[in-house]
Design an enzyme around this catalytic site. Structure first.
Site, short mmCIF file in Angstrom:
data_model
loop_
_atom_site.label_atom_id
_atom_site.label_comp_id
_atom_site.label_asym_id
_atom_site.label_seq_id
_atom_site.Cartn_x
_atom_site.Cartn_y
_atom_site.Cartn_z
N SER A 155 0.98 -1.59 0.01
CA SER A 155 0.02 0.04 -0.32
C SER A 155 0.91 1.36 -0.30
O SER A 155 0.87 2.05 -0.76
CB SER A 155 -0.67 0.24 1.30
OG SER A 155 -0.13 -0.30 2.28
N CYS A 156 2.11 0.83 0.41
CA CYS A 156 2.84 2.42 0.17
C CYS A 156 3.13 2.54 -0.47
O CYS A 156 4.31 3.76 -1.27
CB CYS A 156 4.03 2.14 1.22
SG CYS A 156 3.52 1.47 3.12
N THR A 157 3.11 1.89 -1.27
CA THR A 157 3.30 2.43 -2.92
C THR A 157 2.18 3.02 -3.75
O THR A 157 2.19 2.85 -5.02
CB THR A 157 4.43 1.12 -3.80
OG1 THR A 157 2.89 0.02 -4.01
CG2 THR A 157 5.44 0.62 -3.36
#
Length: 459
Positions: free
Chosen positions: A319-321
């Site tokens: 999700s961090c991308t």
């Protein structure tokens, strides 16, 4: 630069390039016309269809070409549901299907249909028994990918097809990731795939509808591609796609064995080289060229940038991308850590030295990102507190987990830490962190400003 992301798109195969250039001069005319140029174009289109059908394991008149794999999935699902509308409007999908399938399912549900999602185990696999339980008298269609696009886990398609056939329900298979490596086993009814996954040009997909399957194309139709994919065929691209599929299949057995040895090496060595790493996906029933792992306490986007600067192009389900900061639906369904997720998918021809260099670079890249985020180095302290609350409101992945890891040593064994977070990813990563660190995830409680996640220290 080492390109390790063929699960997203494979470089154009040399055979595809040759076929594309040759057919630009021969396949530009309308294949529906009877004059010489049209007949020449028709011959190229028919030959490409025969080659693709042979690779799939179907009849040529069961296969049509579409503008993309996504279009093939959308049209295949819509057409199969419409063809069996008298049976009912119930659709069954797995929780880890490609977003193209899940978007179709959401649209079907929004239009009044019913959808059942079949869950997966921690390796990302479904069971035939779970599909059998999900089928109902009004089930019009079931969908299942042949192999997962994020973690490489192969699904039991033949077994699921058998239970679907026994129930009289057609099974649509998304074979985008596996088709370059071999035909899909089992008595499936529909199949979709995309050429850019096997080194063909982007903008070519294929849809197979077996004879006897009720199918009603949606939207305006014309006479092309059996009425299932309207519009003028891009014959040069189709010819190149079929040529690439035939070429990669000829190399598949030898290349699969070679790449599997390289991905096995990554699976085995990454946890030894980098602390707090979980390799995800089935270790045995998986695609030969793909391996995925998640690094705790790492911002996935920063890690991918570090690896890019080091000369490696990799992908992530983290999700961090993502600009939406929502966790990967695949990793969520599996219950594994989504932060710091790295997907390595090796192209044919990857050299041993490239993998070795990746393994040399990775530890430093992870350590650098962790240092910038202030991640804990190790947990050895034995605290005395019974309870501790950590305010991580407003912080985003992976900071809530980092704060949890820092706080846990301050409580005694048996004590609890409560993490306050308004980040949606925490609902996935905190329970997954507890599983990897052998701590107890007690549960979550909704609050006006977010969610309180409670963890009990066991070790």
């Amino acid at each position: 630069m080492s390109y390790f992301d063929v699960a997203s798109a494979a470089p154009l195969h040399p055979v595809a390039r040759q076929a594309l250039l040759a057919s630009l001069d021969e396949g530009w005319a309308d294949p529906a016309r009877l004059y010489r140029e049209g007949r020449r174009a028709r011959m190229l289109l028919d030959a490409a269809r025969e080659a693709a059908a042979e690779a799939v394991g179907c009849r040529a008149d069961e296969l049509v070409f579409t503008p993309s794999g996504t279009r093939a999935l959308h049209d295949g699902i819509a057409g199969a549901l419409a063809g069996r509308r008298r049976v009912g409007r119930h659709l069954v999908v797995s929780a880890v299907e490609h977003s193209a399938v899940l978007h179709s399912a959401a649209a079907h549900e929004a239009a009044g249909g019913a959808v059942t999602e079949v869950g997966v185990d921690r390796a990302g696999a479904v069971t035939a028994a779970a599909y059998a339980e999900a089928l109902r008298a009004d089930t019009a269609l079931a969908c299942l990918q042949s192999a997962n696009h994020e973690v490489g886990t192969e699904q039991p398609v033949a077994e699921v097809a058998e239970v679907c056939r026994a129930a009289g329900v057609p099974l649509l298979v998304d074979a985008a990731q596996s088709l370059p490596w071999g035909a899909v086993d089992g008595d499936w009814s529909l199949l979709a795939a995309s050429a850019h996954k096997w080194g063909g040009p982007a903008g070519v997909g294929l849809l197979v509808v077996r004879k006897g399957v009720r199918f009603a194309p949606r939207g305006p139709v014309d006479e092309r591609e059996s009425g299932r994919s309207p519009g003028f065929e891009n014959i040069p691209a189709i010819v190149a796609a079929a040529a690439a599929l035939r070429a990669v299949r000829a190399e598949a057995v030898a290349e699969a064995a070679r790449l599997r040895e390289l991905t096995e090496r990554i699976r085995a060595r990454v946890p030894d080289l980098v602390p707090d790493v979980e390799v995800v996906g089935d270790p045995v029933r998986r695609l030969p060229h793909l391996v995925t792992f998640s690094c705790l306490y790492v911002d996935g986007e920063s890690l991918l940038h570090e690896l890019d600067r080091a000369g490696f192009s990799v992908s992530s389900g983290s999700s961090c991308t993502s600009s939406t900061l929502t966790p990967s639906h695949v990793l969520t369904a599996m219950g594994v850590v989504s932060e710091g997720n790295v997907r390595v998918s090796l192209p044919p021809g990857t050299e041993d030295a490239e993998v070795e260099r990746f393994l040399e670079v990775l530890p430093g890249a992870v350590a650098g990102v962790r240092e910038k985020l202030g991640a804990p180095v190790g947990v050895t302290a034995a605290g005395t507190l019974d309870e501790l609350t950590v305010d991580a409101l407003g912080e985003r992945c992976p900071l809530p987990v980092i704060e949890l890891a820092k706080a846990l040593p301050r409580v005694r064994v048996g004590g609890t830490v409560t993490v306050l977070s308004d980040d949606e990813v925490a609902a996935v990563d905190i329970p997954a962190w507890c599983w990897t660190q052998e701590q107890e995830y007690v549960g979550a409680r909704e609050r006006a400003d977010g969610v309180a996640y409670r963890v009990r220290r066991l070790v």
